[in-house]
Motif scaffolding. Structure first.
Motif, short mmCIF file in Angstrom:
data_model
loop_
_atom_site.label_atom_id
_atom_site.label_comp_id
_atom_site.label_asym_id
_atom_site.label_seq_id
_atom_site.Cartn_x
_atom_site.Cartn_y
_atom_site.Cartn_z
N ILE A 79 0.89 -1.66 -0.12
CA ILE A 79 0.21 -0.17 0.10
C ILE A 79 1.05 1.32 -0.19
N SER A 80 2.07 1.15 0.60
CA SER A 80 2.82 2.21 0.72
C SER A 80 3.31 2.09 -0.73
N LYS A 81 4.20 1.69 -1.33
CA LYS A 81 4.72 2.00 -2.14
C LYS A 81 3.07 2.43 -3.68
N ALA A 82 2.28 1.93 -3.77
CA ALA A 82 1.43 2.81 -4.30
C ALA A 82 0.83 4.28 -4.26
N MET A 83 0.84 3.88 -2.94
CA MET A 83 1.20 5.50 -2.18
C MET A 83 1.91 6.29 -2.87
N GLU A 84 2.99 5.87 -2.64
CA GLU A 84 4.14 6.61 -3.80
C GLU A 84 3.98 6.96 -4.52
N ARG A 85 3.70 6.17 -5.37
CA ARG A 85 3.83 6.02 -7.24
C ARG A 85 2.33 6.76 -7.58
N THR A 86 1.62 6.90 -6.37
CA THR A 86 0.24 7.62 -6.89
C THR A 86 1.10 9.64 -6.61
N ILE A 87 1.47 9.70 -5.65
CA ILE A 87 1.95 11.14 -5.07
C ILE A 87 3.16 11.63 -6.21
N ILE A 88 3.96 10.40 -6.88
CA ILE A 88 4.16 11.01 -7.60
C ILE A 88 3.92 11.60 -8.99
N GLN A 89 2.94 10.97 -9.28
CA GLN A 89 2.50 10.93 -10.17
C GLN A 89 1.35 12.28 -10.39
N ALA A 90 1.20 12.42 -9.44
CA ALA A 90 0.19 14.09 -9.30
C ALA A 90 0.96 14.94 -9.05
N GLY A 91 2.31 14.43 -9.13
CA GLY A 91 3.54 15.74 -8.99
C GLY A 91 3.77 15.78 -7.58
N SER A 92 3.96 15.36 -6.36
CA SER A 92 3.79 15.95 -5.38
C SER A 92 3.01 17.30 -4.87
N PRO A 93 1.98 17.00 -4.48
CA PRO A 93 1.44 18.48 -4.88
C PRO A 93 1.76 18.51 -3.09
N GLY A 94 2.47 20.32 -2.47
CA GLY A 94 2.68 20.91 -1.26
C GLY A 94 4.14 19.22 -0.80
N ASN A 95 4.29 18.80 -2.10
CA ASN A 95 5.84 18.21 -1.13
C ASN A 95 5.10 17.21 -0.23
N ILE A 96 4.06 16.26 -0.61
CA ILE A 96 3.61 15.47 0.58
C ILE A 96 4.32 14.09 0.28
N ASN A 97 4.29 13.25 1.64
CA ASN A 97 5.00 11.62 1.47
C ASN A 97 4.10 10.78 2.14
N VAL A 98 4.13 10.00 2.13
CA VAL A 98 3.76 8.43 2.40
C VAL A 98 3.20 8.88 3.73
N ASN A 99 3.26 9.14 4.36
CA ASN A 99 3.21 9.49 5.70
C ASN A 99 2.73 10.68 5.96
N ARG A 100 3.20 12.11 5.33
CA ARG A 100 1.80 12.91 5.67
C ARG A 100 0.54 12.56 5.69
N LEU A 101 1.21 11.55 4.02
CA LEU A 101 -0.66 11.20 3.25
C LEU A 101 -1.00 10.23 4.05
N VAL A 102 -1.00 9.81 4.55
CA VAL A 102 -1.67 9.20 5.96
C VAL A 102 -2.34 8.79 7.60
N SER A 103 -1.67 10.32 8.10
CA SER A 103 -1.60 10.94 9.14
C SER A 103 -2.60 11.37 8.89
N MET A 104 -2.71 12.56 7.42
CA MET A 104 -3.86 12.95 7.01
C MET A 104 -5.21 12.36 6.52
N MET A 105 -4.91 11.09 6.32
CA MET A 105 -6.03 9.80 5.79
C MET A 105 -6.68 9.43 7.26
N PHE A 106 -5.96 9.65 8.03
CA PHE A 106 -6.64 8.75 9.85
C PHE A 106 -7.09 10.36 10.84
#
Length: 304
Positions: A79-106
């Motif tokens: 799941i972490s790799k899939a999220m990282e791939r999506t973040i990269i393909q989205a252009g890394s908006p706001g310099n977001i990473n997997v850890n920040r995305l997961v914390s935002m989801m929670f």
């Protein structure tokens, strides 16, 4: 439950303020963070000047980073790799990473049910546990769903601009420019996400990365299949020593044909997509307008 809801709202507001502050002063914070990293190599952590730093830098920011790192470690690797791939393909908006995305989801998964609970408590309506669970699930999925939408929009924009960029590269090569110079000149004339990725690949080549790896990195960061075929053709043309202008002509023609086929496919889907709005929205209104007066007159006749 009320205390938990209020704490959730307070945490959400604080997190929102931090995000807005980060966007407004992103460059300043980046420079400040870099200077702080350099200072750590020369400054003794036990120095009293460290205590003069703001409370946010000494306590809140390290605690938040540890919290996001903990959530990132608990996320399954697939799941972490899939999220990282999506973040990269989205252009890394706001310099977001997997850890920040997961914390935002929670956090969103906690905030939405908390707002719903407070709203029902204020209006005196009975709380629905099933609705709270559904809101928590929706809040957990929402950040990743929005990021996925941005990634799809960016891929579509890159795919749409690729044929025009290939035409301009072909014209530049035909005019006598080298392939690298043609890429650089084209990115200057056509700014956009595809130009940004090509510039990044050119910078990586200039810094010593293998040309093949740098070019294939464009496809990994975009996820567009047309770019994969173009990069493969470029690499094969260089390895075989064939004329790159002929390759560009073939690729440009092929990409324009694919774009035309996609447009025709989208046009053929329009009648099917219009079927449900016509049946459920427009036809009932037409029936009311056309048959309504006749129905009223028939009813008046039978009433007499």
């Amino acid at each position: 439950m009320m205390i938990l809801a209020y704490l959730s709202v307070i945490a959400f507001v604080a997190y929102l303020v931090q995000i807005i502050y980060g966007f407004a002063f992103k460059r300043r914070e980046k420079v400040k963070g870099r200077l702080h990293e350099l200072e750590q190599d020369f400054v003794d952590p036990t120095d009293e000047s460290v205590l003069q730093e703001p409370f946010k830098e000494r306590i809140i920011k390290p605690a938040y980073q540890k919290f996001t790192a903990l959530l990132g470690r608990t996320t399954p690797q697939g799941i972490s790799k899939a999220m990282e791939r999506t973040i990269i393909q989205a252009g890394s908006p706001g310099n977001i990473n997997v850890n920040r995305l997961v914390s935002m989801m929670f956090m969103v998964a906690i905030i939405l049910p908390a707002f719903y609970y407070l709203l029902l408590q204020a209006t005196g309506i009975e709380v629905n546990i099933l609705m709270i669970i559904l809101l928590a699930l929706a809040g957990f999925i929402l950040p990743y769903y929005i990021l996925n939408i941005k990634a799809r929009a960016r891929r579509a924009k890159i795919q749409k601009s690729l044929p025009d960029m290939l035409d301009l590269i072909f014209v530049s090569v035909e005019a006598g420019l080298g392939f690298d110079m043609a890429l650089k000149r084209t990115t200057e004339k056509m700014p956009g996400p595809l130009s940004d990725e090509i510039n990044r690949a050119i910078d990586e080549i200039n810094k010593g990365r293998r040309r093949e790896d740098a070019l294939r990195g464009i496809y990994k960061r975009t996820g567009v299949d047309d770019i994969s075929s173009f990069i493969t053709a470029v690499i094969q043309s260089e390895q075989l020593g064939s004329n790159i202008a002929n390759m560009l002509r073939v690729q440009s023609t092929s990409m324009r044909q694919k774009r035309r086929q996609r447009a025709e496919e989208a046009a053929m889907k329009v009648p099917i997509k219009m079927l449900f709005p016509l049946v459920f929205l427009m036809f009932p209104a037409l029936f009311i307008v056309i048959l309504g007066p006749a129905f009223i007159r028939i009813m008046s006749v039978f009433a007499d």
